[in-house]
Motif scaffolding. Structure first.
Motif, PDB file in Angstrom:
ATOM      1  N   LEU A  62     -80.780 108.258   1.845  1.00 17.87           N
ATOM      2  CA  LEU A  62     -80.501 106.826   1.720  1.00 17.87           C
ATOM      3  C   LEU A  62     -79.192 106.460   2.407  1.00 17.87           C
ATOM      4  N   LEU A  63     -78.182 107.320   2.242  1.00 10.91           N
ATOM      5  CA  LEU A  63     -76.889 107.048   2.871  1.00 10.91           C
ATOM      6  C   LEU A  63     -77.015 107.045   4.394  1.00 10.91           C
ATOM      7  N   ASP A  64     -77.816 107.947   4.925  1.00 11.01           N
ATOM      8  CA  ASP A  64     -77.993 108.024   6.383  1.00 11.01           C
ATOM      9  C   ASP A  64     -78.705 106.792   6.937  1.00 11.01           C
ATOM     10  N   THR A  65     -79.595 106.207   6.123  1.00 12.52           N
ATOM     11  CA  THR A  65     -80.378 105.064   6.618  1.00 12.52           C
ATOM     12  C   THR A  65     -79.759 103.721   6.255  1.00 12.52           C
ATOM     13  N   ALA A  66     -78.695 103.721   5.450  1.00 10.76           N
ATOM     14  CA  ALA A  66     -78.123 102.452   4.982  1.00 10.76           C
ATOM     15  C   ALA A  66     -77.540 101.629   6.123  1.00 10.76           C
ATOM     16  N   ASP A  67     -76.994 102.286   7.151  1.00 10.23           N
ATOM     17  CA  ASP A  67     -76.374 101.552   8.257  1.00 10.23           C
ATOM     18  C   ASP A  67     -77.369 100.657   8.988  1.00 10.23           C
ATOM     19  N   SER A  68     -78.621 101.070   9.017  1.00  2.49           N
ATOM     20  CA  SER A  68     -79.627 100.282   9.729  1.00  2.49           C
ATOM     21  C   SER A  68     -80.367  99.309   8.813  1.00  2.49           C
ATOM     22  N   ALA A  69     -79.994  99.264   7.536  1.00  2.00           N
ATOM     23  CA  ALA A  69     -80.671  98.371   6.602  1.00  2.00           C
ATOM     24  C   ALA A  69     -80.297  96.913   6.886  1.00  2.00           C
ATOM     25  N   ARG A  70     -81.212  96.028   6.587  1.00  3.56           N
ATOM     26  CA  ARG A  70     -80.964  94.597   6.819  1.00  3.56           C
ATOM     27  C   ARG A  70     -79.834  94.097   5.922  1.00  3.56           C
ATOM     28  N   ASP A  71     -79.825  94.540   4.682  1.00  4.18           N
ATOM     29  CA  ASP A  71     -78.757  94.195   3.737  1.00  4.18           C
ATOM     30  C   ASP A  71     -78.018  95.489   3.401  1.00  4.18           C
ATOM     31  N   ARG A  72     -76.926  95.758   4.109  1.00  2.89           N
ATOM     32  CA  ARG A  72     -76.199  97.017   3.918  1.00  2.89           C
ATOM     33  C   ARG A  72     -75.606  97.111   2.520  1.00  2.89           C
ATOM     34  N   VAL A  73     -75.137  95.991   1.984  1.00  4.37           N
ATOM     35  CA  VAL A  73     -74.532  96.035   0.651  1.00  4.37           C
ATOM     36  C   VAL A  73     -75.560  96.464  -0.383  1.00  4.37           C
ATOM     37  N   ALA A  74     -76.751  95.869  -0.328  1.00  2.00           N
ATOM     38  CA  ALA A  74     -77.795  96.240  -1.282  1.00  2.00           C
ATOM     39  C   ALA A  74     -78.217  97.692  -1.096  1.00  2.00           C
ATOM     40  N   ALA A  75     -78.356  98.114   0.165  1.00  4.56           N
ATOM     41  CA  ALA A  75     -78.766  99.491   0.436  1.00  4.56           C
ATOM     42  C   ALA A  75     -77.723 100.483  -0.050  1.00  4.56           C
TER      43      ALA A  75
END
Length: 375
Positions: free
Chosen positions: A41-54
């Motif tokens: 999850l940490l590795d993919t959080a940067d590409s998430a649409r909502d980084r704060v939520a991720a």
């Protein structure tokens, strides 16, 4: 032969064997998988649409995985200590058992079983040996199972130590990334713009939390967002803002005999605090003797006061979605060596931080458990 029979009874301790070893180790193995998933999850959080939520989900995943890992490793350490002490206490009996089994082994000569009273005595001795031998074999198997369990538990702890260290490092990285993502966020709606001068005047003139809460409505102007919908239909169902254990209810006296209208939750160090529902930040900062405080307004006339934080996120006037981070608890994460100690977190010692939570409806405090649910 009577001594051998007594030895069997002396060694007849409860046997748990491989089943208990699996039970003691399964939690740690499951936790290791959870920590690996959190790392993904940490590795993919940067590409998430909502980084704060991720990143919020990532921090919570790390927290849950680490909590499970701590408990699993602690249970394994306790089990290993229990078995080691039991085996040490039976050391003399084990030596006797090994001596008897050696005497009755395949290399024993037939004449060692002859009885001085002749054939009848020999026959009786043989019958007694035949009756006792299965018991000796069973006890030998039990001892072997205990030794194998100790070996398995030690191996489990060694393998899990690296995963635990990686998880502790991962959650620290996730918290840092979350703090930065919150600082970079610019898309939150605002209910009002805070007047810092009025806020400072109110703080200086305030002697109680009640007085400060009553004056909050006077320090915000220029509403820019629609009012939040009422949450009365969720009364009694809201999740607690932090993973914690209730240690003091509303109106209960503390060690100094002081009573407060809020509740106290014991949390682990650096635990993430989130808003249980969409809410407007009414205040973030130090207040009286409560430390850092975050005051949230989920609907008009209702305030959630969260006190005792080490860090707070956001600024007054921002409208937060449900589940958004509002701060972190204090303290420091334990080291891997402290976690595997049988006494490291027993009895709630791992929950060293406390969050004070108060709910105010109108100008009056109400029991927070009227609004929140605990499990």
């Amino acid at each position: 032969m009577a001594g051998v029979a007594g030895l069997c009874l002396a060694l007849a301790a409860p046997v748990s064997g491989p089943v208990a070893a699996r039970q003691a180790g399964d939690a740690a193995r499951d936790a290791a998988e959870a920590l690996e998933a959190a790392s993904v999850l940490l590795d993919t959080a940067d590409s998430a649409r909502d980084r704060v939520a991720a990143l919020t989900d990532t921090v919570r995943a790390f927290e849950d995985g680490l909590a499970a890992m701590r408990e699993g490793l602690r249970d394994a350490a306790i089990r290993e200590t229990e078995l080691t002490r039991r085996l040490a206490a039976q050391e003399e009996e084990v030596a006797q058992l090994l001596g008897v089994l050696t005497a009755l082994g395949n290399r024993a000569q037939p004449e060692t079983l002859l009885h001085p009273q002749g054939p009848l005595g020999t026959a009786r001795s043989g019958m007694l040996v035949a009756a006792v031998t299965p018991g000796l074999a069973a006890q030998a198997a039990a001892l072997r199972a205990d030794l194998e369990e100790v070996t398995a538990l030690r191996q489990l702890q060694q393998n899990a130590a690296r995963t635990l260290e990686e998880g502790l490092s991962g959650v620290q990285n996730a918290r840092t990334a979350l703090s930065q993502a919150i600082a970079d966020r610019t898309d939150l709606p605002r209910r009002f713009t805070e007047d810092p001068v009025q806020t400072e005047i109110l703080i200086a003139a305030t002697e109680t939390l009640q007085g400060f809460a009553s004056g909050l409505s006077q320090i915000g102007e220029g509403a820019e967002a629609d009012p939040l919908p009422p949450i009365g239909d969720r009364k009694g169902l809201l999740p607690l803002p932090v993973r914690g254990v209730l240690i003091r209810g509303a109106g209960e006296a503390d060690a100094a005999g002081v009573t407060r209208p809020g509740i106290v939750l014991a949390t682990r160090p650096q635990a993430l605090v989130t808003t249980p529902t969409a809410a407007t930040i009414r205040y973030n900062g130090p207040l009286l003797d409560y430390g850092l405080v975050s005051i949230l307004e989920p609907q008009a006339g209702l305030l959630f006061v969260l006190a005792g934080l080490e860090a707070v996120y956001g600024s007054a006037g921002e409208v937060l979605p449900a589940g958004s981070p509002v701060g972190l608890m204090g303290g420091a994460d334990p080291q891997a060596g402290d976690v595997v100690s049988p006494s490291g977190e027993g009895g709630g010692a791992g929950r060293s931080e406390t969050l004070y939570m108060e709910v105010r409806q109108g100008d009056q405090p109400v029991d927070p458990l009227d609004w929140f649910t605990t499990d």
